[in-house]
Enzyme design. Structure first.
Site, PDB file in Angstrom:
ATOM      1  N   SER A  50       0.806  -1.223   0.000  1.00  0.00           N
ATOM      2  CA  SER A  50       0.000   0.000   0.000  1.00  0.00           C
ATOM      3  C   SER A  50       0.840   1.275   0.000  1.00  0.00           C
ATOM      4  O   SER A  50       0.304   2.368  -0.167  1.00  0.00           O
ATOM      5  CB  SER A  50      -0.947   0.025   1.200  1.00  0.00           C
ATOM      6  OG  SER A  50      -0.253   0.334   2.383  1.00  0.00           O
ATOM      7  N   LYS A  55       1.854   4.228   7.428  1.00  0.00           N
ATOM      8  CA  LYS A  55       1.027   5.078   6.565  1.00  0.00           C
ATOM      9  C   LYS A  55       1.398   6.550   6.736  1.00  0.00           C
ATOM     10  O   LYS A  55       2.053   6.944   7.695  1.00  0.00           O
ATOM     11  CB  LYS A  55      -0.459   4.914   6.938  1.00  0.00           C
ATOM     12  CG  LYS A  55      -1.065   3.551   6.655  1.00  0.00           C
ATOM     13  CD  LYS A  55      -1.269   3.317   5.170  1.00  0.00           C
ATOM     14  CE  LYS A  55      -1.969   1.993   4.915  1.00  0.00           C
ATOM     15  NZ  LYS A  55      -1.170   0.849   5.316  1.00  0.00           N
TER      16      LYS A  55
END
Length: 224
Positions: A144, A182
């Site tokens: 991701s 993230k």
């Protein structure tokens, strides 16, 4: 007040700078202080830097400057035929292969959050990749964050901290047991963890559910 080892290391660095204009390698410092590993040297360097006795020059391996010595301790005499190094200029070529052993805390998800694993190994990391502070490493699992250049199987180098600015890439612990890597964003009492892959959706949580456990400062990649 410095510990005996901190003072020994400070004087050793000062002597080497005065005699040759280049600070000693981590291996030389380890041997001079009869330490078992370079991680001990890294901790001493960080402690001296935090106390204002030395500073590390950014983006230069092994580039150290002694700012002061303890009261009552004489500086090492400089050789009369040696010009003191000008740290504003490019230093002489120095090795960039000094390494520090970082704890490897398992795998971190670059995808959906996964459970953070306990420390079970260590990873040798070039000291030039690290700045001041306490660091650890995590193996990246998932894709991701590929658009940020973070790939599955990379090792994320993390500086421990409990807060970060919007846009920083962080280790976020969700609900005290799941960790993910993230981009961090804040919005009206909520925390949004943004991926760097259009195939993934942002993860949004109430602020109290998310704890920052570190900030990404570097990557290591293995090629098979």
């Amino acid at each position: 007040m410095l510990t005996r080892k901190q003072q020994e290391l400070l004087l050793f660095i000062d002597q080497r700078l005065k005699s040759g204009g280049v600070s000693p390698s981590f291996e030389e410092m380890k041997d001079a202080l009869t330490l078992k590993s370079k991680s001990g040297v890294h901790r001493l360097i960080s402690a001296l830097e935090e106390r204002g006795f030395i500073r590390r020059l950014p983006n230069r391996a092994r580039a150290l400057e002694v700012l002061k010595l303890p009261e009552g301790v004489a500086a090492a005499p400089a050789k009369s035929n040696v010009v003191q190094a000008d740290f504003g200029k490019k230093p002489a070529a120095v090795p960039a292969n000094d390494t520090v052993e970082l704890p490897l805390h398992g795998r971190i998800a670059a995808g959906q959050p996964i459970e953070a694993l306990e420390h079970n190994d260590s990873l040798a990391v070039p000291a030039s990749l690290l700045g001041p502070g306490d660091h650890y490493a995590l193996e990246v699992s998932g894709d991701s964050m590929v658009e940020a250049g973070i790939l599955n199987g990379d090792y994320a180098l993390i500086r421990r901290c409990d807060s970060a600015r919007d846009g920083d890439i962080v280790v976020a612990l969700v609900d005290n047991h799941e960790a993910t890597l993230k981009y961090l964003r804040h919005n009206r009492g909520m925390v949004r963890l943004d991926p760097a892959n259009a195939a993934y959706e942002p993860q949004v949580y109430q602020a109290g559910r998310v704890q920052v456990q570190g900030k990404l400062v570097g990557l290591l990649r293995r090629y098979h």
